[in-house]
Design a protein around this motif. Structure first.
Motif, PDB file in Angstrom:
ATOM      1  N   ALA B  64       8.816  18.369  -1.737  1.00  0.00           N
ATOM      2  CA  ALA B  64       7.790  19.058  -2.550  1.00  0.00           C
ATOM      3  C   ALA B  64       7.382  18.231  -3.747  1.00  0.00           C
ATOM      4  O   ALA B  64       7.311  18.728  -4.878  1.00  0.00           O
ATOM      5  CB  ALA B  64       8.325  20.422  -2.993  1.00  0.00           C
ATOM      6  N   CYS B  65       7.127  16.931  -3.531  1.00  0.00           N
ATOM      7  CA  CYS B  65       6.725  16.099  -4.683  1.00  0.00           C
ATOM      8  C   CYS B  65       5.232  16.241  -4.943  1.00  0.00           C
ATOM      9  O   CYS B  65       4.718  15.708  -5.922  1.00  0.00           O
ATOM     10  CB  CYS B  65       7.045  14.631  -4.379  1.00  0.00           C
ATOM     11  SG  CYS B  65       6.124  14.025  -2.967  1.00  0.00           S
ATOM     12  N   MET B  66       4.488  16.939  -4.054  1.00  0.00           N
ATOM     13  CA  MET B  66       3.083  17.292  -4.260  1.00  0.00           C
ATOM     14  C   MET B  66       2.148  16.073  -4.314  1.00  0.00           C
ATOM     15  O   MET B  66       0.985  16.231  -4.718  1.00  0.00           O
ATOM     16  CB  MET B  66       2.923  18.055  -5.586  1.00  0.00           C
ATOM     17  CG  MET B  66       3.739  19.326  -5.651  1.00  0.00           C
ATOM     18  SD  MET B  66       2.609  20.668  -5.660  1.00  0.00           S
ATOM     19  CE  MET B  66       3.447  21.923  -6.576  1.00  0.00           C
ATOM     20  N   ILE B  67       2.604  14.888  -3.930  1.00  0.00           N
ATOM     21  CA  ILE B  67       1.689  13.724  -3.945  1.00  0.00           C
ATOM     22  C   ILE B  67       0.611  13.936  -2.896  1.00  0.00           C
ATOM     23  O   ILE B  67      -0.595  13.724  -3.113  1.00  0.00           O
ATOM     24  CB  ILE B  67       2.489  12.428  -3.665  1.00  0.00           C
ATOM     25  CG1 ILE B  67       3.380  12.116  -4.870  1.00  0.00           C
ATOM     26  CG2 ILE B  67       1.561  11.278  -3.361  1.00  0.00           C
ATOM     27  CD1 ILE B  67       4.219  10.887  -4.689  1.00  0.00           C
ATOM     28  N   CYS B  68       1.055  14.462  -1.721  1.00  0.00           N
ATOM     29  CA  CYS B  68       0.034  14.593  -0.642  1.00  0.00           C
ATOM     30  C   CYS B  68      -1.000  15.637  -1.035  1.00  0.00           C
ATOM     31  O   CYS B  68      -2.190  15.490  -0.737  1.00  0.00           O
ATOM     32  CB  CYS B  68       0.728  14.971   0.658  1.00  0.00           C
ATOM     33  SG  CYS B  68       1.694  16.470   0.543  1.00  0.00           S
ATOM     34  N   GLU B  69      -0.570  16.683  -1.768  1.00  0.00           N
ATOM     35  CA  GLU B  69      -1.562  17.694  -2.136  1.00  0.00           C
ATOM     36  C   GLU B  69      -2.587  17.082  -3.081  1.00  0.00           C
ATOM     37  O   GLU B  69      -3.795  17.309  -2.949  1.00  0.00           O
ATOM     38  CB  GLU B  69      -0.871  18.880  -2.815  1.00  0.00           C
ATOM     39  CG  GLU B  69      -1.860  19.957  -3.226  1.00  0.00           C
ATOM     40  CD  GLU B  69      -1.192  21.166  -3.867  1.00  0.00           C
ATOM     41  OE1 GLU B  69       0.039  21.263  -3.814  1.00  0.00           O
ATOM     42  OE2 GLU B  69      -1.919  21.999  -4.429  1.00  0.00           O
ATOM     43  N   LYS B  70      -2.133  16.204  -4.008  1.00  0.00           N
ATOM     44  CA  LYS B  70      -3.090  15.598  -4.957  1.00  0.00           C
ATOM     45  C   LYS B  70      -4.031  14.651  -4.214  1.00  0.00           C
ATOM     46  O   LYS B  70      -5.228  14.634  -4.421  1.00  0.00           O
ATOM     47  CB  LYS B  70      -2.328  14.845  -6.044  1.00  0.00           C
ATOM     48  CG  LYS B  70      -1.930  15.723  -7.224  1.00  0.00           C
ATOM     49  CD  LYS B  70      -1.485  14.882  -8.405  1.00  0.00           C
ATOM     50  CE  LYS B  70      -0.075  14.348  -8.145  1.00  0.00           C
ATOM     51  NZ  LYS B  70       0.924  15.460  -8.006  1.00  0.00           N
ATOM     52  N   GLU B  71      -3.453  13.846  -3.267  1.00  0.00           N
ATOM     53  CA  GLU B  71      -4.262  12.778  -2.672  1.00  0.00           C
ATOM     54  C   GLU B  71      -5.168  13.273  -1.544  1.00  0.00           C
ATOM     55  O   GLU B  71      -6.078  12.564  -1.136  1.00  0.00           O
ATOM     56  CB  GLU B  71      -3.330  11.686  -2.101  1.00  0.00           C
ATOM     57  CG  GLU B  71      -2.696  10.814  -3.180  1.00  0.00           C
ATOM     58  CD  GLU B  71      -3.732  10.047  -4.012  1.00  0.00           C
ATOM     59  OE1 GLU B  71      -4.736   9.607  -3.409  1.00  0.00           O
ATOM     60  OE2 GLU B  71      -3.579   9.952  -5.238  1.00  0.00           O
ATOM     61  N   CYS B  72      -4.898  14.523  -1.052  1.00  0.00           N
ATOM     62  CA  CYS B  72      -5.669  14.944   0.137  1.00  0.00           C
ATOM     63  C   CYS B  72      -7.142  15.134  -0.236  1.00  0.00           C
ATOM     64  O   CYS B  72      -7.464  15.946  -1.115  1.00  0.00           O
ATOM     65  CB  CYS B  72      -5.103  16.288   0.636  1.00  0.00           C
ATOM     66  SG  CYS B  72      -6.079  16.989   1.965  1.00  0.00           S
ATOM     67  N   PRO B  73      -8.072  14.352   0.369  1.00  0.00           N
ATOM     68  CA  PRO B  73      -9.494  14.433  -0.026  1.00  0.00           C
ATOM     69  C   PRO B  73     -10.061  15.860   0.063  1.00  0.00           C
ATOM     70  O   PRO B  73     -10.619  16.348  -0.919  1.00  0.00           O
ATOM     71  CB  PRO B  73     -10.200  13.474   0.929  1.00  0.00           C
ATOM     72  CG  PRO B  73      -9.145  12.565   1.464  1.00  0.00           C
ATOM     73  CD  PRO B  73      -7.862  13.344   1.441  1.00  0.00           C
ATOM     74  N   PRO B  74      -9.922  16.572   1.187  1.00  0.00           N
ATOM     75  CA  PRO B  74     -10.535  17.918   1.204  1.00  0.00           C
ATOM     76  C   PRO B  74      -9.618  18.981   0.609  1.00  0.00           C
ATOM     77  O   PRO B  74      -9.910  20.162   0.721  1.00  0.00           O
ATOM     78  CB  PRO B  74     -10.760  18.186   2.696  1.00  0.00           C
ATOM     79  CG  PRO B  74      -9.768  17.338   3.400  1.00  0.00           C
ATOM     80  CD  PRO B  74      -9.401  16.204   2.500  1.00  0.00           C
ATOM     81  N   GLN B  75      -8.497  18.600  -0.046  1.00  0.00           N
ATOM     82  CA  GLN B  75      -7.611  19.573  -0.718  1.00  0.00           C
ATOM     83  C   GLN B  75      -7.196  20.690   0.218  1.00  0.00           C
ATOM     84  O   GLN B  75      -7.411  21.869  -0.067  1.00  0.00           O
ATOM     85  CB  GLN B  75      -8.339  20.174  -1.934  1.00  0.00           C
ATOM     86  CG  GLN B  75      -8.859  19.165  -2.924  1.00  0.00           C
ATOM     87  CD  GLN B  75      -7.745  18.479  -3.686  1.00  0.00           C
ATOM     88  OE1 GLN B  75      -6.732  19.101  -4.010  1.00  0.00           O
ATOM     89  NE2 GLN B  75      -7.880  17.185  -3.890  1.00  0.00           N
ATOM     90  N   GLY B 111      -5.256  11.227   7.628  1.00  0.00           N
ATOM     91  CA  GLY B 111      -3.987  10.513   7.628  1.00  0.00           C
ATOM     92  C   GLY B 111      -3.607   9.961   6.261  1.00  0.00           C
ATOM     93  O   GLY B 111      -2.646   9.196   6.146  1.00  0.00           O
ATOM     94  N   ILE B 112      -4.326  10.332   5.200  1.00  0.00           N
ATOM     95  CA  ILE B 112      -3.966   9.796   3.875  1.00  0.00           C
ATOM     96  C   ILE B 112      -2.647  10.406   3.406  1.00  0.00           C
ATOM     97  O   ILE B 112      -1.818   9.739   2.773  1.00  0.00           O
ATOM     98  CB  ILE B 112      -5.127  10.074   2.891  1.00  0.00           C
ATOM     99  CG1 ILE B 112      -6.244   9.054   3.165  1.00  0.00           C
ATOM    100  CG2 ILE B 112      -4.670   9.997   1.456  1.00  0.00           C
ATOM    101  CD1 ILE B 112      -7.371   9.055   2.218  1.00  0.00           C
ATOM    102  N   CYS B 113      -2.392  11.691   3.812  1.00  0.00           N
ATOM    103  CA  CYS B 113      -1.111  12.295   3.363  1.00  0.00           C
ATOM    104  C   CYS B 113       0.054  11.519   3.938  1.00  0.00           C
ATOM    105  O   CYS B 113       1.088  11.339   3.267  1.00  0.00           O
ATOM    106  CB  CYS B 113      -1.069  13.757   3.817  1.00  0.00           C
ATOM    107  SG  CYS B 113      -1.476  13.984   5.542  1.00  0.00           S
ATOM    108  N   VAL B 114      -0.110  11.002   5.154  1.00  0.00           N
ATOM    109  CA  VAL B 114       1.000  10.242   5.751  1.00  0.00           C
ATOM    110  C   VAL B 114       1.206   8.945   4.979  1.00  0.00           C
ATOM    111  O   VAL B 114       2.326   8.558   4.658  1.00  0.00           O
ATOM    112  CB  VAL B 114       0.651   9.937   7.238  1.00  0.00           C
ATOM    113  CG1 VAL B 114       1.668   8.995   7.836  1.00  0.00           C
ATOM    114  CG2 VAL B 114       0.557  11.220   8.021  1.00  0.00           C
ATOM    115  N   GLU B 115       0.120   8.298   4.591  1.00  0.00           N
ATOM    116  CA  GLU B 115       0.248   6.998   3.910  1.00  0.00           C
ATOM    117  C   GLU B 115       0.915   7.141   2.554  1.00  0.00           C
ATOM    118  O   GLU B 115       1.709   6.306   2.159  1.00  0.00           O
ATOM    119  CB  GLU B 115      -1.159   6.411   3.693  1.00  0.00           C
ATOM    120  CG  GLU B 115      -1.755   5.736   4.907  1.00  0.00           C
ATOM    121  CD  GLU B 115      -3.136   5.200   4.567  1.00  0.00           C
ATOM    122  OE1 GLU B 115      -4.109   5.827   5.012  1.00  0.00           O
ATOM    123  OE2 GLU B 115      -3.208   4.223   3.810  1.00  0.00           O
TER     124      GLU B 115
END
Lengths: 396, 196, 381, 211
Positions: B64-75, B111-115
């Motif tokens: 739950a570091c929330m990086i993917c939530e911040k980086e996800c383009p369509p949120q 696939g940005i959340c994976v990166e």
């Protein structure tokens, strides 16, 4: 004659025999009508599926193969869909004319099948002016198309209807003119006499069909081109040019009325193909003497299928002409050529009297040249001063 | 000759028509439900959460570091942190997500959340039969629907999965060696301290 | 004589009430997406033609102002959804200019290979769609799509998606080529000329195609340059301007290829240009795949997340299959761009659509629109 | 292509009275631009296009940029007497930057094949005086792009042959790309997991979410 050849005629007479004498001709006529409608109705269903499968195969894909074994029940599915689809009539449409248009197109086309000889003494009515009757009936479809286009009160339909009128009228002329040499050489307007005239066999048992004569070959090509235009098929499908004016005069039709238009169009194609087979490909005669044993209606079917395949093949390949090119093509290329074809037929008839051994090939080449040269000149004239071939220079 | 171009075109379609019966290159349709194309290793459709071991929820790698939530383009990712911590594969106490929703009707499978995920916790799935008849709830996948075992991840992306597993095993050994060394080390200083 | 005066003359010939106002509307089989043309017809000839845009407008630029630099990379796939990799490259090129990053050799070569493959897809699909507008019922389109599928399989095995690749990053590419990819690409490029010959045999000599395209929609060179037309449409009018040669961005300077130029600038030239450009792209692909170097795929010091370029602005452009695709970024030092602008070649190539269609018939207007090669994702952004 | 300074002098020579100054560009791309005043913009553009050596015959890109009012905190040296002693004191004071709308033109030369010359035209303010001369009569490629800037930013281009909204529908009133644009919130309800979108939507459906 083998029993198989006259099988349908026999069935017809058998059934008519049961009816009381007074009403027998009526029952015979009803049976013939039922026979024609059954055969060509199912042929329409078959052609819709065969067309889509052949088109698919030409485009590296399968074509419908989900409904029934390899797609054979697809026409049934299409029919049910057409019947159950809602029949939308636009609010501002002219209701009665909108309703009558599909009928006005389909009914005359059925009549055209009355005179076609499908096999040895298997033609519904033996009119001695068969061709005249055929073309008289055939010209009713323009009116129906215009009724459809005008009554839909839709801009695209109006443009489509205008195009249809221009196209059908201008292609009626070469259609009729290309059949005139056949009538002259056969000496009669009756289709059965024409088929009979092509009955004999020459050297090597090859049948004496009109298509093997220069004017016959030219006549067949002209007839087929004009037939594609008459039945609004591919290179000439301007009235319903779907990439320009959506579906032309068919835009405002849906449900069963659209299916009727579809049926009318295909039956028009079948009638013209049947006529082409009768006039140029020797009707129900076998191509070679030693093939005479096969039933006559089978030969008619094979030639009919071959021409339908040719139409589908052309539809898969060629783009559409523009309206002014379409009219130029008819008035400045097809009509003059079919007139010249009359001359060739006359030359053929006049040189028929040569008795020397080398006569047939020389005679053939002479007449062929008589038609080939105008074909070349008219083609150049049609294309206008052909622009210099394009060269593309390359920049480094 | 005037009609030469048209005839050449007709020959071309005829060649394709004949070819479609014997030449596989001229009939390229795959009959979808019956025949299926071989899965491509790098393919990606929607994300899924990877968990180790048998049980899904405790095994989740996600911290739950929330990086993917911040980086996800369509949120389209929605995370709520859980107060209870849990040990991760190395034994360090890590946070874990109480709620981890992905709205796959909004996700554009980029696939940005994976990166950007530092814990290899979220990977791209290859399932594409996702149609549901429920337009609202059906496409909002929660944590349990998203969690899939590491073996499934190995099956999908073989090379990537094997690299990650190798790295994790190596880290685990290093951590255990360090832990063992630390466990061994305090005795000597404690001993002398104690002896005084 | 600008467009407006010609419409007045033509309009006077047919009194106002006789003109048939037709809207070749957003739902139309051959407008390549939701594009609308308000057409006034005098009989069949086009008297007035006003394009109407905005049906696919998603305000891509406002979204980009809220997203991080990396976040708007997948959105660039949705611009010209047929050529997603060239969009990615244009955006990556501009951000690299803005932030001063340099991509390693291998990444530059892979970028050239992928963008030339995308050019093959776009030009063959265009030829197919153009013939579809002319009425050839799907046959050329199906042949073009058969080849396109092979290329899309290559993209899927490399980037993960067929059309939405989201593959290029600032300072390199996302992942390296999987084993066997290069051999598959080489065999595809080896087979492609055979398809092109078949395609030309089917179409280029066809009298009906010649009749429908020669002398239709002529675009004079001077008007083309002034109207900012770029790409194959401009070169069909004979103007030698190919950004791969002018800017020589990436490693295009190392490849030997030629730029075909047309003569008359009509629809046939535009169609023929795309076929010839495909042949040139094949040459580039051969050379690029032959000397593809090893080495890293991504510049090690390039940061993936919260890239914050120094305040400033940059305009980067590439030769996309449809023309000059440019990105103009203004950065104020923050994680997301202050201003993000896409220069859409499709929209600007449409400026002179009315000039080309005036006086032609409605069938020609559809064919001319087909030859302009627009994709509505890029026109409306 | 000469450097911007030579270009500046030549433009001032060619179009008398035109104020031209150079706007530096900090990032590595190093693409400085020329700021023109509205009055002489078209004359300068005509000169740039017709001059044989420059030959900027191709306006590649026209972009609208919105610079709203910003308060910048600056440390400036101020002489103040502190307890009777004259001393230099660092002081933080807010300065409001002028707010304006800007149209940026990227010009290229297809004849000479040389690089981007960037022109900037600025309006007086962001509210009522937002007019700029249109360069469409000089380069026809600006036609649609200027219409788009008018649509999304609100710069009125005088002399544009057909200034209408390009992307939004004609009845739309606001300019969406401005920094201070507030979105209309009449979304059709969509269950995204984000609270503020739901909150906005719930305002419109008081009786709970639609079925």
């Amino acid at each position: 004659m083998s029993g198989l050849d006259q099988i349908f005629v026999g069935i017809g007479h058998g059934l008519a025999g049961w009816a009381p004498a007074s009403v027998r001709p009526l029952v015979a006529a009803v049976l013939e009508i039922a026979g024609i409608m059954a055969v060509f109705g199912s042929c329409f269903a078959l052609t819709t599926i065969v067309e889509r499968k052949v088109l698919g195969r030409m485009q590296n894909r399968y074509g419908p193969n989900r409904v029934g074994p390899c797609g054979l029940l697809q026409p049934l599915a299409d029919g049910i869909k057409m019947l159950t689809k809602e029949d939308i009539v636009p609010f501002s449409a002219d209701k009665t004319v909108h309703f009558l248009a599909p009928l006005a197109l389909t009914v005359p086309v059925w009549l055209a099948f009355a005179v076609l000889p499908f096999g040895r003494n298997m033609s519904a009515i033996e009119l001695n002016s068969g061709i005249l009757f055929f073309f008289a009936i055939g010209s009713a479809s323009e009116l129906a198309v215009f009724m459809a286009g005008w009554s839909s009160q839709n801009k695209y339909s109006l443009v489509g209807a205008m195009r249809a009128i221009a196209q059908m009228i201008s292609y009626e002329v070469p259609l009729v003119l290309s059949t005139v040499p056949v009538l002259m050489l056969a000496g009669s307007l009756s289709l059965n006499d024409i088929v009979a005239a092509q009955g004999t066999y020459t050297f090597g048992g090859l049948a004496r069909w009109n298509v093997f004569t220069p004017w016959g070959l030219a006549g067949l090509l002209l007839f087929l081109i004009a037939a594609t235009a008459e039945s609004n098929r591919s290179p000439f499908d301007l009235p319903e040019g779907e990439s320009e004016i959506i579906a032309g005069f068919l835009t405002e039709y849906s449900g069963f009325k659209y299916a009727l238009f579809f049926l009318g169009e295909y039956l028009g194609l079948f009638a013209l193909t049947g006529l082409a087979v009768t006039l140029f490909l020797g009707g129900w005669h076998a191509p070679f003497q030693w093939l005479e044993w096969a039933p006559s209606w089978l030969w008619f079917g094979i030639k009919f299928g071959a021409l339908i395949f040719l139409f589908i093949w052309v539809r898969a390949t060629l783009p559409r002409l523009r309206l002014d090119q379409l009219l130029n093509f008819s008035w400045r290329f097809l009509t003059p050529l079919s007139l010249i074809n009359l001359l060739v037929a006359a030359a053929w008839y006049w040189t028929g009297a040569w008795k020397s051994a080398a006569a047939p090939p020389v005679r053939w080449l002479l007449c062929a040249a008589l038609i080939a040269l105008p074909y070349h000149w008219l083609g150049q004239a049609l294309r206008g001063a052909s622009p210099p071939p394009r060269k593309y220079n390359y920049a480094e | 000759m005037n009609g030469a171009g048209i005839i050449k075109g007709m020959i071309e379609t005829a060649r394709n028509f004949a070819g479609s019966y014997h030449d596989s290159k001229r009939l390229t349709t795959v009959q979808y439900p019956e025949e299926k194309l071989a899965p491509v290793e790098n393919a990606r459709t929607i994300p899924f959460l990877v968990y180790d071991g048998g049980d899904a929820m405790p095994g989740l790698r996600c911290t739950a570091c929330m990086i993917c939530e911040k980086e996800c383009p369509p949120q389209c990712i929605y995370i709520v942190k859980d107060q209870v911590k849990k040990p991760d594969f190395v034994g360090k106490m890590q946070m874990q997500p109480k709620v981890f929703d992905i709205d796959i009707s909004v996700c554009m499978s980029c696939g940005i959340c994976v990166e950007v995920c530092p814990f290899d916790a979220i990977k791209m799935d290859q399932v594409f039969e996702l149609s549901t008849n429920d337009r609202f709830g059906g496409l909002l996948l929660n944590k349990t629907q998203l969690a899939k075992p590491n073996e499934y991840f190995n099956k999908l992306h073989k090379t990537e999965a094997s690299e990650i597993d190798a790295r994790r095993i190596e880290e685990k050994q290093k951590a255990e060696a360090a832990a063992a060394a630390k466990a061994a080390a305090p005795k000597p200083p404690a001993a002398p301290g104690g002896a005084k | 004589m600008s467009a407006s005066t010609t419409t007045v003359e033509l309009a006077e010939r047919a009194p106002e009430n006789q003109l048939l106002e037709v809207s070749l509307g957003p739902q139309h089989p051959s407008t390549h997406g939701v594009f609308r043309m308000d057409v006034a017809l005098d009989g069949e000839t086009v008297v007035k033609l006003k394009p109407v845009f905005g049906y696919l407008h998603r305000n891509h630029e406002k979204i980009a102002e809220k997203c991080s630099y990396l976040g708007s990379m997948p959105y660039t796939d949705r611009l010209d959804y047929i050529c997603s990799l060239t969009n990615n490259w244009a955006y990556a090129l501009t951000v690299e200019k803005l932030a001063g990053l340099v991509a390693p050799e291998r990444a530059e070569y892979i970028r050239v290979i992928l963008s030339e493959l995308t050019r093959l897809i776009n030009h063959s699909a265009l030829a197919g769609f153009l013939l579809q507008d002319m009425g050839a019922l799907g046959t050329p389109l199906m042949y073009a799509f058969r080849e396109r599928e092979k290329i899309l399989d290559l993209f899927e095995s490399l980037t993960g998606a067929r059309m939405m690749c989201n593959y290029m990053r600032f300072g390199g590419c996302r992942c390296d080529l999987p084993p066997g990819w290069i051999e598959q690409a080489r065999s595809l490029v080896a087979e492609f000329p055979k398809f092109l010959d078949e395609f030309e045999a089917l179409l280029t000599g066809n009298e009906i195609l010649l009749a429908r395209t020669e002398g239709v929609g002529v675009l004079p060179a001077k008007l083309a340059v002034n109207a900012g037309v770029t790409g194959p449409m401009l070169r069909a009018s004979g103007v030698n301007y190919d950004i791969r040669k002018v800017d020589a961005y990436g490693v295009y300077g190392r490849f030997k290829f030629r730029v075909p130029l047309g003569e008359r600038g009509d629809v046939f030239d535009r169609y023929m240009l795309r076929i010839l450009e495909m042949r040139e792209s094949l040459k580039i692909l051969d050379q690029a795949m032959r000397d593809l170097p090893g080495g890293p795929i991504m510049d090690p010091k390039a940061k993936l997340r919260n890239l914050r370029p120094k305040p400033g602005e940059a305009y980067g452009r590439i030769e996309g299959p449809k023309g000059e695709l440019g990105f103009y970024l203004i950065s104020d030092g923050g994680p997301n761009p202050y201003r993000y602008r896409v220069r859409p070649p499709s929209l600007i190539n449409l400026t002179i659509l009315e000039d080309m269609c005036l006086g032609q018939t409605i069938a020609d207007a559809v064919v001319i629109l087909g030859s302009v090669d627009i994709v509505l994702g890029e026109v409306d952004r | 292509m000469e450097t911007l300074e030579q270009l500046k002098t030549r433009i001032e020579a060619a179009a008398p009275g035109a104020q031209v100054d150079i706007v530096p560009n900090g990032c590595p791309a190093s693409q400085p631009s020329l700021l023109l005043d509205g009055g002489h913009a078209r004359a300068v553009a005509q000169f740039l296009r017709d001059d044989p050596t420059l030959a900027f015959d191709y306006a590649s890109n026209v972009t609208g940029v919105d610079w709203p009012e910003k308060t910048i905190k600056e440390k400036i040296k101020v002489k103040k007497t502190v307890e009777g002693v004259e001393k230099e004191v660092e002081e933080v004071c807010e300065r409001k930057t002028p707010a304006y709308l800007e149209a940026v033109y990227h010009l290229y030369s297809m004849a000479r094949k040389h690089g981007p010359l960037i022109l900037r035209l600025r309006t007086e303010n962001r509210a009522d005086r937002v007019a700029l001369p249109s360069l469409t009569p000089v380069w026809r490629s600006c036609e649609f792009q200027e219409r788009e800037i008018f649509d999304l930013y609100g710069i009125v281009f005088e002399g544009h042959p057909d200034l209408r909204r390009l992307l939004m529908w004609p009845e739309f009133t606001d300019h969406p790309m401005r920094k201070d644009y507030v979105e209309a919130d009449d979304y059709e309800y969509e269950p995204t997991p984000h609270e503020e979108v739901l909150a906005k939507a719930r305002k419109h459906y008081p009786g709970g979410t639609p079925a």
